[in-house]
Scaffold this active site. Structure first.
Site, PDB file in Angstrom:
ATOM      1  N   LYS A  12     -27.472 -33.117 -48.685  1.00  0.00           N
ATOM      2  CA  LYS A  12     -27.959 -33.860 -47.380  1.00  0.00           C
ATOM      3  C   LYS A  12     -29.292 -34.198 -47.590  1.00  0.00           C
ATOM      4  O   LYS A  12     -29.572 -34.431 -48.519  1.00  0.00           O
ATOM      5  CB  LYS A  12     -27.572 -32.817 -46.198  1.00  0.00           C
ATOM      6  CG  LYS A  12     -25.922 -32.395 -46.049  1.00  0.00           C
ATOM      7  CD  LYS A  12     -25.822 -31.830 -44.740  1.00  0.00           C
ATOM      8  CE  LYS A  12     -24.483 -31.182 -44.871  1.00  0.00           C
ATOM      9  NZ  LYS A  12     -23.932 -30.594 -43.498  1.00  0.00           N
ATOM     10  N   HIS A 102     -18.622 -38.963 -44.967  1.00  0.00           N
ATOM     11  CA  HIS A 102     -19.073 -37.911 -44.444  1.00  0.00           C
ATOM     12  C   HIS A 102     -19.306 -38.103 -43.018  1.00  0.00           C
ATOM     13  O   HIS A 102     -19.662 -39.058 -42.415  1.00  0.00           O
ATOM     14  CB  HIS A 102     -20.534 -37.486 -45.166  1.00  0.00           C
ATOM     15  CG  HIS A 102     -20.794 -35.983 -44.771  1.00  0.00           C
ATOM     16  ND1 HIS A 102     -21.258 -35.645 -43.679  1.00  0.00           N
ATOM     17  CD2 HIS A 102     -20.466 -34.982 -45.533  1.00  0.00           C
ATOM     18  CE1 HIS A 102     -21.493 -34.418 -43.484  1.00  0.00           C
ATOM     19  NE2 HIS A 102     -21.000 -33.742 -44.749  1.00  0.00           N
ATOM     20  N   GLU A 171     -12.748 -31.613 -44.060  1.00  0.00           N
ATOM     21  CA  GLU A 171     -14.226 -31.028 -43.537  1.00  0.00           C
ATOM     22  C   GLU A 171     -14.130 -31.146 -41.966  1.00  0.00           C
ATOM     23  O   GLU A 171     -14.301 -32.018 -41.448  1.00  0.00           O
ATOM     24  CB  GLU A 171     -15.427 -31.685 -44.006  1.00  0.00           C
ATOM     25  CG  GLU A 171     -15.706 -31.728 -45.559  1.00  0.00           C
ATOM     26  CD  GLU A 171     -17.259 -31.682 -45.647  1.00  0.00           C
ATOM     27  OE1 GLU A 171     -17.682 -30.899 -46.407  1.00  0.00           O
ATOM     28  OE2 GLU A 171     -17.869 -32.508 -44.904  1.00  0.00           O
ATOM     29  N   GLY A 234     -24.962 -26.772 -46.238  1.00  0.00           N
ATOM     30  CA  GLY A 234     -26.325 -25.881 -46.276  1.00  0.00           C
ATOM     31  C   GLY A 234     -26.475 -24.893 -47.684  1.00  0.00           C
ATOM     32  O   GLY A 234     -27.556 -24.796 -48.027  1.00  0.00           O
TER      33      GLY A 234
HETATM   34  P1  PGA Z   1     -21.751 -27.162 -44.622  1.00  0.00           P
HETATM   35  O1  PGA Z   1     -21.639 -28.706 -44.814  1.00  0.00           O
HETATM   36  O2  PGA Z   1     -21.470 -26.436 -45.733  1.00  0.00           O
HETATM   37  O3  PGA Z   1     -23.385 -26.842 -44.068  1.00  0.00           O
HETATM   38  O4  PGA Z   1     -20.784 -26.786 -43.324  1.00  0.00           O
HETATM   39  C1  PGA Z   1     -20.445 -29.222 -45.192  1.00  0.00           C
HETATM   40  C2  PGA Z   1     -20.749 -30.571 -45.380  1.00  0.00           C
HETATM   41  O5  PGA Z   1     -21.316 -31.195 -44.384  1.00  0.00           O
HETATM   42  O6  PGA Z   1     -20.582 -31.350 -46.333  1.00  0.00           O
END
Ligand code: PGA
Length: 250
Positions: A12, A102, A171, A234
């Site tokens: 990210k 995403h 997701e 994360g």
């Molecule tokens: P996360 O994010 O592992 O922090 O929940 C996953 C993503 O948004 O690809």
């Protein structure tokens, strides 16, 4: 479905400096077990670090273990797209994967299904493997229909061979760690949603799970019988956590 597992890190908008990027890569370089070819590891840094990470992967042994992905792609290769990075530029940097659709982009940055679909086509045109994110915002009512509608809109016009060449990351938006009020998902409910996608596409496409995957739950999500890995947000910029998740995949 092949036995190959994927662990893909979506950094990210982190980290904040090249020094921290170096720390993450140095740590992986020191600790990643070598010789395992059944696990594909991909990191997707912000654009600003892509060139440097690409150089590091090209000139060190880490490049034999880790591949490069981007988090987004421009709608076309036209020059008049201020702020965008084109597929041509990504491909020249040695990028192999690109995240498409995403939920941050769909819901926080207002990216429509049409834009997501155009980006999917650009990635395919440049031989970049799309990591297509699909997921419902809330798990209530007929959430399966929301998933199917999103798939149909995202893949509109793509041939079955093109769809087959993608990786889908399921997701659920409500389980993504950085979203307010995020709730943990369970492997059972993840498996159910992944099956909805598989049944709809009637394909043995590579499918990943991504929704707050961390060292504690990684084994359970990596063990899903109908998926082949995880997309990690994360935890992928916390080197020890990312390494533990990779180890759970091996
Ligand atoms: P996360 O994010 O592992 O922090 O929940 C996953 C993503 O948004 O690809």
């Amino acid at each position: 479905m092949s036995n190959k597992k994927y662990v893909i890190g979506n950094w990210k908008a982190l980290p904040n400096s090249q020094a921290e990027v170096d720390q993450i890569l140095d740590f992986l370089s020191e600790h990643l077990p070598s010789g395992d070819t059944e696990t594909s590891i991909v990191v997707c840094p912000p654009f600003v670090y892509l060139e440097e990470v690409s150089k590091i992967l090209a000139t060190t042994s880490l490049g034999t273990r880790v591949e490069l992905g981007a988090q987004d792609i421009a709608l076309s290769d036209e020059p008049s797209q201020t702020g965008e990075v084109t597929g041509e530029q990504l491909a020249r940097l040695g990028v192999r994967y690109v995240i498409i659709g995403h939920s941050d982009r769909r819901w926080k940055l207002g990216e429509s299904d049409e834009i997501t679909n155009a980006k999917l086509r650009m990635a395919l045109q440049h031989n970049l493997t799309p990591i297509v994110c699909i997921g419902e915002r809330v798990r209530e009512g007929n959430f399966g229909k929301d998933i199917i509608d999103q798939i149909d809109a995202t893949f509109a016009g793509a041939s079955s061979d093109q769809i087959q060449s993608c990786v889908i990351a399921y997701e659920p938006v409500w389980a993504i760690s950085t979203n307010p009020g995020a709730k943990p998902d369970t492997p059972e409910s993840a498996q159910q949603s992944i099956q909805i996608i598989r049944d709809h596409l009637k394909s043995d496409i590579r499918m990943l799970y991504g929704g707050s995957v961390n060292p504690k739950n990684a084994e359970a999500f990596l063990g899903l019988p109908n998926a082949s890995g995880v997309l990690v947000g994360g935890a992928s910029v916390r080197p020890e956590d990312f390494l533990q998740i990779i180890r759970a995949a091996m």
